[in-house]
Scaffold this active site. Sequence first.
Site, short mmCIF file in Angstrom:
data_model
loop_
_atom_site.label_atom_id
_atom_site.label_comp_id
_atom_site.label_asym_id
_atom_site.label_seq_id
_atom_site.Cartn_x
_atom_site.Cartn_y
_atom_site.Cartn_z
N GLU A 198 8.61 47.53 6.54
CA GLU A 198 7.76 47.12 7.66
C GLU A 198 6.88 48.29 8.11
OE1 GLU A 198 7.26 44.14 8.54
OE2 GLU A 198 8.90 43.31 7.35
N HIS A 206 -1.48 43.80 7.20
CA HIS A 206 -0.04 44.04 7.07
C HIS A 206 0.57 43.15 5.98
CE1 HIS A 206 4.12 44.54 9.02
NE2 HIS A 206 4.29 43.48 8.23
N GLU A 207 0.27 41.86 6.04
CA GLU A 207 0.88 40.92 5.11
C GLU A 207 0.28 41.01 3.71
OE1 GLU A 207 3.52 39.53 5.94
OE2 GLU A 207 3.47 39.52 8.13
N HIS A 262 2.56 44.48 2.60
CA HIS A 262 3.65 43.96 1.77
C HIS A 262 3.18 43.60 0.36
CE1 HIS A 262 6.42 44.04 5.02
NE2 HIS A 262 5.88 43.05 5.71
#
Length: 707
Positions: free
Chosen positions: A478, A420-421, A425
Amino acid sequence: MADAQYILPNDIGVSSLDCREAFRLLSPTERLYAHHLSRAAWYGGLAVLLQTSPEAPYIYALLSRLFRAQDPDQLRQHALAEGLTEEEYQEKLEHVILGSKAAQQNPAEVRSLWQTCGELMFSLEPRLRHLGLGKEGITTYFSGDCTMEDAKLAQDFLDSQNLSAYNTRLFKDVDQDGKPRYEVRLASVLGTESALHSEMTSRLKSYEFRGNHFQVTRGDYAPILQKVVEHLEKAKAYAANSRQEQMLAQYIESFTQGSIEAHKRGSRFWIQDKGPIVESYIGFIESYRDPFGSRGEFEGFVAMVNKAMSAKFECLVASAEQLLKELPWPPAFEKDKFLSPDFTSLDVLTFSGSGIPAGINIPNYDDLRQTEGFKNVSLGNVLAVAYATQREKLTFLEEDDKDLYIRWKGPSFDVQVGLHELLGHGSGKLFVQDEKGAFNFDQETVINPETGEQIQSWYRSGETWDSKFSTIASSYEECRAESVGLYLCLNPQVLEIFGFEGADAEDVIYVNWLNMVRAGLLALEFYTPEVSSWRQAHMQARFVILRVLLEAGEGLVTVTPTTGTDGRPDARVRLDRNKIRSVGKPALERFLRRLQVLKSTGDVAGGRALYEGYAAVTDAPPECFLTLRDTVLLRKESRKLIVQPNTRLEGSEVQLLEYEASAAGLIQSFSERFPEDGPELEEILTQLATADARFWKCPSEAPSGQA
């Protein structure tokens, strides 16, 4: 049922953050550096009270005064001696406060504080239940009569002046002719009248914009930011290298002058400071709680590296360029060059703000992320306590899934947070035309894979992701990052990095996807039907993913209403693990490509249509989500409270102060956080709140500006 959403049990779960071993390994100099950064973060975090609701600063001041006079046990004994029963002590807050030692010492002041915040604290008036603009909710990022139209107008004004909204608030007044006047107030130590010249002084003036008057001022949260700056100055003396010194110098400049450009310069040095023993970041960072999605909440964290988990993340970073090629969009929609970031697992010492996340990918400045890079952090000791689950409290899962879920939820979440990070992103390109008219993509050759045509839209100079997509920006991003995590966790190379192969790897995949589907159902708690809005970005994102996977059909995901063993409404979430790759992956692939293409091209209309379509909550069959929301509220488990440690300087040595995992421990941690200047901080907060109180009277019918 609606009111049940706002009731918390007295036995709510409380956990303590454990960072003892990581702190023990710090050198004396590193401890001093961490101490002063922590002090800066905690002082700055008080600004969040002024960014939330009109009564929040008074609530803090009241509780601070209450527990300075008596600790929780003394207050309880005092209340019982005054004739209250144990049950009344838990429920009759006004009686407890007005009968307390603090009230006996200063009756007029305590009563005044209670009268200011007591009714508002418990009010379930629809407008006061949640964050929102004007009559739709409460926020102190904007004065009470600001509407969404005012927010859009202000954003256009800020864009026209190349000013960031991150460290601003917007206040609206009406002149003698009934025309609106807007004050854009920057957060800074210095006021508007300061004689000290800087890059900001020329911006502090009156403007006419589309027939409306704007005044740019500064000095918001000044006495709070003064304390932040004092401790950042002290931290500089213990910095490990010149990059940290320059980083802190720019943060000091930013908070002193009100300059986001200075904060960006500090963030550049922060990105370049690879692998520090003590990691930190501080400023006006996340825009989740701004109803318009552009203003940053003050946040500061200080943490120490967990070397074992960090080694796994370093392997993930080493594989990132290859893994990025697996994402379902053309190469032209990916950054021109992958800027290999720092990615560490940290044990948190301090995290100030409205909540503690599981992981972070920062800075949020688009221009830095595209050209300079970013850092990723996973907060290991937060993951260890905040997301632990007891079997008997597991809702909406089949009995056969519960043991597997408990066994693999933690490990699968480590994988999801990492992906995710770093690759969520950290991926994707924004198509930009700069102030000189130059494009960062080839207009002739780059084709939109959704339309088969050349690129028709992009970001102009001064426009950012947050300013352009505003109210959906945070949740949309997100959702994109969560979707990347689900998509790439299917890659065997990723699972091997985290030490999972064979049947274990398959269980990690299954539980990761199952957790996301369940989270999409739990997210309904954060939807407000009365105003058809979502109150939490991550939760909205997870609901959208649930909708996408339900839409995929073929029995991949089902959500079925049931009746529980207690006779009350219940539900069951099912995921067919045999269809994750054959049905789930293609559905996620199509969705992810659309998300990225719309983001890259700055297609706000297309992005809103897609995202808001999936985020809509209706009672249409077969799921009947509005009815399911009642079931979710009926069976919800309250979010845990987190007790954080403190540091205390004794001579030249820094001591770590830890607290028990209880409500009393939480209160003690706050009472000992500001042992010497508690009364001063109470006065600062109430004075700042009182100075602006007129802006949050009942919303007037004042006109909006001419957009």
